[in-house]
Structure formats: structure tokens, C-alpha cells
Design a protein around this motif. Structure first.
Motif, PDB file in Angstrom:
ATOM      1  N   ILE A 134       7.683 -12.219  -1.582  1.00 60.34           N
ATOM      2  CA  ILE A 134       7.778 -10.782  -2.238  1.00 60.34           C
ATOM      3  C   ILE A 134       6.252 -10.632  -2.601  1.00 60.34           C
ATOM      4  CG2 ILE A 134       8.657  -9.704  -4.231  1.00 60.34           C
ATOM      5  CD1 ILE A 134      10.865 -10.434  -2.486  1.00 60.34           C
ATOM      6  N   ILE A 135       5.843  -9.526  -1.914  1.00 60.08           N
ATOM      7  CA  ILE A 135       4.328  -8.895  -2.037  1.00 60.08           C
ATOM      8  C   ILE A 135       4.026  -7.911  -2.664  1.00 60.08           C
ATOM      9  CG2 ILE A 135       2.461  -8.872  -0.587  1.00 60.08           C
ATOM     10  CD1 ILE A 135       3.841 -10.636   1.694  1.00 60.08           C
ATOM     11  N   PRO A 136       3.152  -7.662  -3.615  1.00 59.26           N
ATOM     12  CA  PRO A 136       2.892  -6.559  -4.013  1.00 59.26           C
ATOM     13  C   PRO A 136       2.022  -5.423  -3.035  1.00 59.26           C
ATOM     14  CG  PRO A 136       1.467  -8.118  -5.001  1.00 59.26           C
ATOM     15  CD  PRO A 136       2.524  -8.957  -4.368  1.00 59.26           C
ATOM     16  N   CYS A 137       2.477  -4.319  -3.186  1.00 62.82           N
ATOM     17  CA  CYS A 137       1.626  -3.287  -2.355  1.00 62.82           C
ATOM     18  C   CYS A 137       1.787  -2.135  -2.726  1.00 62.82           C
ATOM     19  CB  CYS A 137       2.490  -3.171  -0.708  1.00 62.82           C
ATOM     20  SG  CYS A 137       4.267  -2.508  -0.964  1.00 62.82           S
ATOM     21  N   GLU A 138       0.997  -1.099  -2.191  1.00 63.28           N
ATOM     22  CA  GLU A 138       0.759   0.208  -2.534  1.00 63.28           C
ATOM     23  C   GLU A 138       1.387   1.257  -1.646  1.00 63.28           C
ATOM     24  OE1 GLU A 138      -0.627   3.319  -5.531  1.00 63.28           O
ATOM     25  OE2 GLU A 138      -0.786   0.955  -5.583  1.00 63.28           O
ATOM     26  N   ILE A 139       2.388   2.033  -1.944  1.00 59.94           N
ATOM     27  CA  ILE A 139       2.826   3.109  -1.061  1.00 59.94           C
ATOM     28  C   ILE A 139       1.825   4.314  -1.282  1.00 59.94           C
ATOM     29  CG2 ILE A 139       4.598   4.699  -0.633  1.00 59.94           C
ATOM     30  CD1 ILE A 139       6.482   2.826  -1.760  1.00 59.94           C
ATOM     31  N   THR A 140       0.958   4.823  -0.065  1.00 60.83           N
ATOM     32  CA  THR A 140       0.126   5.630  -0.140  1.00 60.83           C
ATOM     33  C   THR A 140       0.490   6.794   0.025  1.00 60.83           C
ATOM     34  OG1 THR A 140      -0.686   5.024   1.995  1.00 60.83           O
ATOM     35  CG2 THR A 140      -1.864   3.875   0.345  1.00 60.83           C
ATOM     36  N   ASP A 141       1.691   6.932   0.899  1.00 63.12           N
ATOM     37  CA  ASP A 141       2.044   8.264   1.443  1.00 63.12           C
ATOM     38  C   ASP A 141       3.475   7.928   1.593  1.00 63.12           C
ATOM     39  OD1 ASP A 141       2.022  10.961   2.049  1.00 63.12           O
ATOM     40  OD2 ASP A 141       1.168  10.751   3.990  1.00 63.12           O
ATOM     41  N   VAL A 142       4.355   9.120   1.718  1.00 64.94           N
ATOM     42  CA  VAL A 142       5.738   9.379   2.058  1.00 64.94           C
ATOM     43  C   VAL A 142       5.946  10.441   2.946  1.00 64.94           C
ATOM     44  CG1 VAL A 142       8.252   9.122   1.640  1.00 64.94           C
ATOM     45  CG2 VAL A 142       6.480   7.839   0.097  1.00 64.94           C
ATOM     46  N   LYS A 143       6.314  10.205   4.325  1.00 61.96           N
ATOM     47  CA  LYS A 143       6.547  11.512   4.833  1.00 61.96           C
ATOM     48  C   LYS A 143       8.058  11.175   5.560  1.00 61.96           C
ATOM     49  CE  LYS A 143       1.756  12.368   6.324  1.00 61.96           C
ATOM     50  NZ  LYS A 143       0.780  12.216   7.376  1.00 61.96           N
ATOM     51  N   GLY A 144       8.874  12.161   5.264  1.00 68.80           N
ATOM     52  CA  GLY A 144      10.284  11.994   5.446  1.00 68.80           C
ATOM     53  C   GLY A 144      10.732  10.873   4.891  1.00 68.80           C
ATOM     54  N   ASP A 145      11.309   9.850   5.818  1.00 71.75           N
ATOM     55  CA  ASP A 145      11.932   8.704   5.366  1.00 71.75           C
ATOM     56  C   ASP A 145      10.887   7.304   5.738  1.00 71.75           C
ATOM     57  OD1 ASP A 145      14.511   9.981   4.550  1.00 71.75           O
ATOM     58  OD2 ASP A 145      15.130   9.773   6.643  1.00 71.75           O
ATOM     59  N   VAL A 146       9.603   7.965   6.074  1.00 69.69           N
ATOM     60  CA  VAL A 146       8.666   6.758   6.384  1.00 69.69           C
ATOM     61  C   VAL A 146       7.587   6.829   5.352  1.00 69.69           C
ATOM     62  CG1 VAL A 146       7.058   5.899   8.054  1.00 69.69           C
ATOM     63  CG2 VAL A 146       9.121   7.197   8.797  1.00 69.69           C
ATOM     64  N   ALA A 147       7.454   5.407   4.676  1.00 72.55           N
ATOM     65  CA  ALA A 147       6.442   5.118   3.899  1.00 72.55           C
ATOM     66  C   ALA A 147       5.180   4.471   4.663  1.00 72.55           C
ATOM     67  CB  ALA A 147       6.860   4.328   2.683  1.00 72.55           C
ATOM     68  N   HIS A 148       4.215   4.810   4.075  1.00 75.08           N
ATOM     69  CA  HIS A 148       2.753   4.125   4.447  1.00 75.08           C
ATOM     70  C   HIS A 148       2.331   3.467   3.239  1.00 75.08           C
ATOM     71  CE1 HIS A 148       1.969   7.221   8.201  1.00 75.08           C
ATOM     72  NE2 HIS A 148       2.949   7.607   7.266  1.00 75.08           N
ATOM     73  N   ILE A 149       2.097   2.156   3.530  1.00 76.29           N
ATOM     74  CA  ILE A 149       1.803   1.246   2.511  1.00 76.29           C
ATOM     75  C   ILE A 149       0.502   0.517   3.015  1.00 76.29           C
ATOM     76  CG2 ILE A 149       4.255   0.944   1.963  1.00 76.29           C
ATOM     77  CD1 ILE A 149       3.711  -2.162   3.329  1.00 76.29           C
ATOM     78  N   ARG A 150      -0.162  -0.120   1.899  1.00 75.14           N
ATOM     79  CA  ARG A 150      -1.197  -0.636   1.906  1.00 75.14           C
ATOM     80  C   ARG A 150      -1.435  -1.958   1.162  1.00 75.14           C
ATOM     81  NH1 ARG A 150      -6.753  -0.032   3.478  1.00 75.14           N
ATOM     82  NH2 ARG A 150      -6.276   1.896   3.945  1.00 75.14           N
ATOM     83  N   MET A 151      -1.819  -3.009   1.561  1.00 75.06           N
ATOM     84  CA  MET A 151      -2.177  -4.522   1.010  1.00 75.06           C
ATOM     85  C   MET A 151      -3.471  -4.806   1.445  1.00 75.06           C
ATOM     86  SD  MET A 151       1.654  -6.412   1.555  1.00 75.06           S
ATOM     87  CE  MET A 151       1.326  -6.591   3.326  1.00 75.06           C
TER      88      MET A 151
END
Length: 354
Positions: free
Chosen positions: A246-263
Motif C-alpha cells: 500500500i503506497i501513498p500517491c497523488e492523483i494529478t488528473d482524472v480524464k474520464g475513467d483514467v487517473a494520472h498519478i505521481r509517486m
């Protein structure tokens, strides 16, 4: 697989079980078990799974709510008036009786004559692969064979529902694998309704049509094995069904059903699962990391262990430790080395932030 004519569905409707004044063992659960399916109740000790099983058997009576087997409300019926059979963890064989006598025992109360009783018992032994063992005593059998006798004894009664309470916990690892395959084959070949209790995640994944994950006297998630493994509802399910980092992350953007994340330096795209921009957690199975990629997170190998068919690594990252499994046993990473780590395109799952 055809469904056995006697196999019946099981329904829990707002069922609660309270011991004493305030010990809630099962808390307002609703559950539908289809006829002819093998459904596993899975969870840690004290979660309510065995109590739920015992309420189907009539060994415990619900405090509130209703339990149906087929169209019959069995909530208040004693165990003797329910068309169910139970296979216990301890086998519960009579040591002074032969295998044939043990398998025949329940049939003696069902009105069959001696000839039909023996025929049914022999058929039960044939089903579990113990033809020729009828004259032996339980003490002359291995643990796996004793468990098969217990299964045969339950099968010959042709119950509407067959119940298993931690049936493999007394067996060693290799034998557990064999007996669970036997149980699954029998269930599928005969089209039985089976409710199966275990705390072993691998066992549940291997035998089940559907898994009911229980936590703190309630149901955390219900689904097919692959569904629970690939799309857990929350951190508890992700960590309990198999292993998950279980890793903390940041959702930077959501387009439709797709999330862009950064770790840190790693970016990734995956299903958003209804989550919005902001903090989240990422559940990653140990097999879903890619080691030695050109871009990703730089981690340090804290521990490297060879276990035959794979390498197991403990890696140190800025957010903590992760456990990684690699099938590349010919080119192992050395403890102390740095490795750049990426993620598989399929497998990591977004979960809400803590």
C-alpha cells in the motif's frame, strides 16, 4: 457443470448474532449464495465467518433476521431438521469404527435398509478415491485420507447444502493442495452448494466460485476470486486477499475513467475507480513491479532471498518498504544495490487515502 437437483441456495436477510448482552459476532449481514456454487467465507480470526457457517448448520441460532435454505425459512429450526451436512476441522471420525461404518453412520438414521446403506457408503468412498479402504480403521489412514472419509460421510447424505469448517488446517502444505483440489472437483462434478470457511487466502482463491471477505462481524466485500484480487474495495481487502504493498500517491488528473498519478519521480495511468484529484493510495501486488527499467522510482535492495522458483526482494523507497517478487532467478539483485522500479500496466489498483 450441472446443478444437483437437491442443491439449494442460501439467503441471509439482515442477520445478526449476539452472544451474551453485547458481544456482536455477526452484525446485520445480507448474503445470497447461489445453488450449485462453492462460496468461501474468508477473514481473520474473530471476524464472524465460523459463526455465519454455524448459523446455516443450525448449531447457532440468529439473534435477529432470517436465514433461508431454498424457499424454507430455517432461522429457528434445530440442526436435526435442516438438510445440511458439515465437515469439521477435526474430522470427527469414530476411532473404533471402520471407514465403511463411519461413512454409513448418518445413513442409519435416514431409513435406508442395510443393502442400500452399504451401496451408498461404497459410492461415497468411490467419489473420494477410497475404494478398497472400507475395512480400515481411521488410525490406519493418513490425515488426508481421514479428511476424505469425513467428506464421504457428508456426501452420502445428499444434503441441500454442504458445509466445510477449516477442513484443511490439520494437513501439511502439499496435502492441503491435493485435498482442496479433490473437494473442488467433487463439488463441481456433483453440482453441490458448498459453503466453505477458511482464513487461508490462497485456499480461498483456489476453490471458490465466490468469496465473502468478512471483517469485524460484517461483510467487507463479495466477489469472484479474480475480482477481489484485481479490484479490492479497500485497503483491508487488498491486504488480506494475497499480499499488497500500500503506497501513498497523488492523483494529478482524472480524464474520464483514467487517473494520472505521481509517486516521486514515477508517473502512471490506471482506472480512477471513482476517485478524484488529490491524495490516494496505490495497492501493488509483489508481482506487479518492473525491476531495472529506465525510468521510475530508485529504490535500494534491503534484502534478497532465493526461494527456488523466484527471488523475493525487500526494497527501501522514500515512502517506506515494498515487497517485490521476481521470476528472474538467474540475474539476482544484490543486497545494497540500487534499482529503478516501474509498475505493470495492469495490476496496480487505486484506493482511497487513509
Amino acid at each position: 457443470m450441472s446443478i444437483n437437483a437437491k442443491a439449494a441456495p442460501v439467503s441471509f436477510r439482515n442477520v445478526t448474532k449476539v452472544y451474551g448482552k453485547d458481544v456482536v459476532a455477526v452484525d446485520d449481514i445480507n448474503l445470497e449464495i447461489e445453488a450449485g456454487k462453492l462460496v468461501t467465507l474468508l477473514g481473520p480470526s474473530g471476524c464472524g465467518k465460523t459463526t455465519t457457517l454455524r448459523m446455516i448448520a443450525g448449531l447457532e441460532i440468529a439473534t435477529k433476521g432470517s436465514i433461508f435454505i431454498g424457499d424454507q425459512d430455517v432461522t429457528l429450526l434445530p440442526a436435526t431438521d435442516r438438510d445440511v451436512s458439515m465437515v469439521f476441522q477435526s474430522y470427527a471420525l469414530f476411532p473404533h469404527m471402520s471407514v465403511m461404518e463411519n461413512v454409513s453412520y448418518g445413513l442409519g438414521f435416514s431409513g435406508f435398509d442395510k443393502s442400500e446403506t452399504r451401496d451408498r457408503a461404497q459410492h461415497g468412498l468411490d467419489l473420494v478415491g477410497l475404494n478398497g479402504f472400507g475395512d480400515r480403521l481411521p488410525s490406519e489412514l493418513s490425515g488426508g485420507q481421514q479428511q476424505r472419509v469425513a467428506v464421504a460421510r457428508a456426501l452420502v447424505l445428499e444434503p441441500q447444502v454442504l458445509l466445510f469448517d477449516e477442513p484443511l488446517s490439520n494437513l501439511d502444505a502439499k496435502l492441503r493442495r491435493q485435498v482442496r483440489e479433490d473437494i473442488r472437483d467433487i463439488q463441481q462434478n456433483l453440482g453441490l452448494t458448498v459453503v466453505y470457511v477458511t482464513h487461508d487466502q490462497e485456499e480461498a482463491l483456489a476453490v471458490s466460485d465466490e468469496i465473502v471477505v468478512m471483517r469485524n462481524a460484517s461483510i467487507a466485500q463479495v466477489g469472484h476470486p479474480r475480482e477481489l484480487y484485481d479490484a479490492p474495495a479497500d485497503r483491508f481487502v487488498a491486504d488480506f486477499i494475497g499480499e499488497a504493498n500500500i503506497i501513498p500517491c497523488e492523483i494529478t488528473d482524472v480524464k474520464g475513467d483514467v487517473a494520472h498519478i505521481r509517486m516521486d519521480d514515477l508517473v502512471h495511468r490506471l482506472p480512477a475507480r471513482g476517485l478524484l484529484k488529490g491524495r490516494a493510495n496505490l495497492a501493488v501486488r509483489p508481482t506487479r513491479f518492473k525491476l531495472g527499467v529506465s525510468e521510475g522510482l530508485v529504490m535500494k535492495v534491503s534484502k534478497a532471498t532465493y526461494v527456488g522458483s523466484r527471488m523475493e526482494y525487500t526494497l527501501e523507497a522514500s515512502f517506506g518498504r515494498v515487497f517485490v517478487v521476481s521470476e528472474d532467478v538467474d540475474n539476482p539483485l544484490a543486497a545494497g544495490a540500487d534499482v529503478t522500479v516501474g509498475l505493470d500496466a495492469i495490476g496496480p489498483v487505486l484506493l482511497p487515502a487513509d
